[in-house]
Structure formats: C-alpha cells, structure tokens
Enzyme design. Sequence first.
Site, PDB file in Angstrom:
ATOM      1  CE1 TYR A 151      -3.136  -3.139   0.833  1.00 20.52           C
ATOM      2  CE2 TYR A 151      -4.415  -0.908   0.798  1.00 20.52           C
ATOM      3  CZ  TYR A 151      -4.237  -2.279   0.589  1.00 20.52           C
ATOM      4  OH  TYR A 151      -5.522  -3.149   0.640  1.00 20.52           O
ATOM      5  CE  LYS A 218       1.640 -17.061   1.371  1.00 17.10           C
ATOM      6  NZ  LYS A 218       1.429 -18.593   1.108  1.00 17.10           N
ATOM      7  CG  ASP A 268      -1.497 -20.462   2.869  1.00 13.23           C
ATOM      8  OD1 ASP A 268      -0.304 -19.914   2.180  1.00 13.23           O
ATOM      9  OD2 ASP A 268      -1.538 -21.198   3.660  1.00 13.23           O
ATOM     10  CG  ASP A 292      -7.925  -4.597   1.839  1.00 10.63           C
ATOM     11  OD1 ASP A 292      -9.208  -4.308   2.340  1.00 10.63           O
ATOM     12  OD2 ASP A 292      -7.567  -4.012   0.928  1.00 10.63           O
TER      13      ASP A 292
END
Length: 411
Positions: A151, A218, A268, A292
């Site tokens: 972002y 991640k 995930d 988000d």
Amino acid sequence: MNPRETVVFENGRLAVPDHPAIPYIEGDGIGPDIWKAASRVIDRAVELCWQGERSIVWEEILAGEKAFEETGQWLPPETLEDLRKHRIGIKGPLTTPVGEGFRSLNVTLRQKLDLYACVRPVRWFQGVPSPVREPWKVDMVVFRENTEDVYAGLELEAGSEEALALRAFLQERFGWDIREDAALGVKPISRTGSRRLIRAALEFAVSRGRKSVTLVHKGNIQKFTEGAFRNWGYALAREAYPDKTVAWEDLGENGPGDRVLIKDAIADIFFQQALTRSDEFDVIATMNLNGDYISDALAAQVGGIGMAPGANINYEQGFALFEATHGTAPKYAGQDKVNPSSLILSGAMMLEHMGWSEAARRIERGLESAFARKTVTYDLARLMEGAREVSCSRFADVVCSAMAEEPDGAA
Ligand code: NAP
C-alpha cells in the site's frame, strides 16, 4: 445549547470533556443517509445514558465530493487541521477520485495523520443471517498495519524508463533475473512499523483480558518481510509483556493460564481455520494487504460489510478516525435504503475509545434488539426468513426505540 469543548491528549492519555466537539465527514454516495441515521443513534444513546450531562457537539468537516464542490479541493487542509486539533473524528465512505494524483482519500487521511493501526472488531449479532453454521464463534479484533506493505504506493509501470532502470540495477547489483516487461513494486515492512502495530494489538489483548494474539503472515515465502513481522512480534511480546504473554513454543503443560497466548498462522491456512475453527482466534495482528483481505472475509461471516465497523488509530499521538468500512455504494445514493450498522457500530467504538462505554453497550443492545425483531434493511432482509424490510432512517428509529425501552439501569 451545550458548550463546545475540546478533547485533549496529554501524557499519552485522552481527556474527554462532557460536551466534546467531534468532527465528522458525512461521506459520498450513501454517506449522507448512513451518517444521518448513525448520528441520531449515537446522540440518543448518549442522551439516554446521561440525560444531557454529556453530549457530543458535532462539527462538520469536508472531504470527498462535497469538499470538491464547495472548495475545489478533495481534501482541504482545514480538514486535516481540525482532525489534528480534535484528536477524534468519524467518517462515512469517500469516493476515490480517479487521476487526481493520489490513490485514495482514505489512504491519504491515514498517511497524513500516520494512523498506523486499522482496528476492526468482528463479532456476530444474534439473528443476523450468516453463511456459516456457527457464527457465534466469531469474535475477533483485527489489527491491520496501515502505512506500509504494498500500500506504500511504490510501483513502477511495466516497460517504463524507471522500471527498466530499476530492473537493470537489480540485475547488476543482486543478479536478479526479472522479465523485461515486468511491472515492479516495493513492499516495505519495517521493524519500527511492525512493532508499533503489534504493540497496539498486544496492549489491547492484555488490557481487555483477551485469550490470544495471532500474527498472520506469509513468512514461509516472504521471509525477510512477512517472516520478519512474525519474528518481531514474538520478540516484542517477550520483551514488553514477559509476565502477561506466553509464546506458543514456550507453553508448558499447564497452558497459558491467565496470560495471553501469542501464536502465528500462515495467511492461507488462517483463512481456512478462521472459517472452520473460528473460536481458536481472538486478536489478530497482520500487515496491510493480509489485513485488507482478512477484515472483509471475516465480516462476511457475521453479516457482510454493511455490519463491519472500523477505526484508524495512532496511539502515541492520540489520533483516531472511526469509519464505515464499506464504500459509497453509488447505486443506492440518496435512496434511504442501505444498512447504517457499520457506521453505527463505528460510533459505538468511538464512544468506547472516549471512555463513554455505557453508551457503546447501549447501542450494541439496541442493534441486537432490532435484529432479534427481524426489522432490518434490505441487505439483511433478503437473507432472513420472515423479516420486515425497513429503510435506513427507519432502522435508526427502531434502534433508538429499542434503546429507550431498556429498563433503567440496564446500561
Ligand atoms: P461498496 O461501495 O462497498 O459497495 C459494494 C456493495 O456492497 C454494494 O453494492 C452493496 O451490495 C454492498 N454494500 C456496501 N455498503 C452497504 C451498506 N451500508 N448496506 C448494505 N449493503 C452495502 O464498494 P464499491 O462499489 O467497490 O466502491 C464504491 C466506491 O467506494 C469507490 O469509489 C471506492 O473507492 C469507494 N470505497 C470507499 C471506502 C471508504 O471510504 N472507506 C471503502 C471501499 C470503497 P449489493 O449491491 O449486493 O446490495
């Protein structure tokens, strides 16, 4: 008329007078409809709790389309000044102007005020239709880092001179082999930015007696960015809250006891487990992009984005901007149709932040009562058997009546 007083932030503490001036941004599209409904509910809750001894003196500030029409600027400098001065503000959704030199007014507001923590509580209200079997198990608070990650807007267009120059540098300096027609983006995840966000999540969990903080990342793939976020999180918990938290790997046979459990999950698998084992998650700390996706996915489990409140906060400077998390839904603008609950609940978060918790609880119970009566706006009515569909303003009336019907002392 009540005197107009100013919220003060001194020595890291907020001092809220009995009649604080609070700036609001009505918002674009459905903004005016939901603001009218939400402000009425907020005012009524305060009135029912304190019979005029406390009240909010609303002060309109401009941003978005209304600002552009009246001043020629999408975000006039006075708006930022007012938010800085008053510390606390609330806003409806804003249209993102295309091609105006910045990507989003929301992102600009967050960056200008350095509102680094996006806080989104996600809980289910009885009676609200949900796509999952056990929505009552969802009770989480997401802390999303607001200023870094992809972002940050550090992107170069494929084939541009800048992208080719950076590609050549990366080839020469690091031996990185990147396709010539690739767009390039930079993902900054700093120790400073990560620690202040994680500290806010830890402080929240410790002070509210929550069960756990999960660091979602991640890091298996992006070791130096998302993996570092995870490592910095565990290190901070050990350093800053050694007696009040315990890391998963340090857990003995006796379990965490009254300490907050610190654990982590790869993004995930988190999405899967948040659906199948929702009650295993409590406070979530994560980076901007994961946050988000996660906030909207969790909101879907408890009734959708029309129900999800949010706040953007800088704890060190005492700035907090509460907001509806959905957009301007332009096709419903001016129809008095949509669900104002996201902004109403953001108002409840604001009251809680101000220390006016009784009024916040009153709003929550008012909403619970409206849902239990199945008197709801179109978005919920279409999913609820036997519901009575009402307009946005009528829904606010129903919540106000429900709050007023409470026996004295219920707050
Ligand atoms: P959106 O405005 O959130 O609307 C998407 C859909 O979500 C609506 O069509 C509606 O679904 C449902 N919805 C949204 N708010 C609702 C409410 N209060 N009650 C009931 N249903 C609601 O998303 P968008 O159409 O992608 O974005 C429109 C504009 O908003 C864009 O300019 C975008 O940049 C801006 N935006 C602003 C913010 C913000 O200010 N924080 C956030 C996101 C987007 P149905 O059609 O199924 O009824």
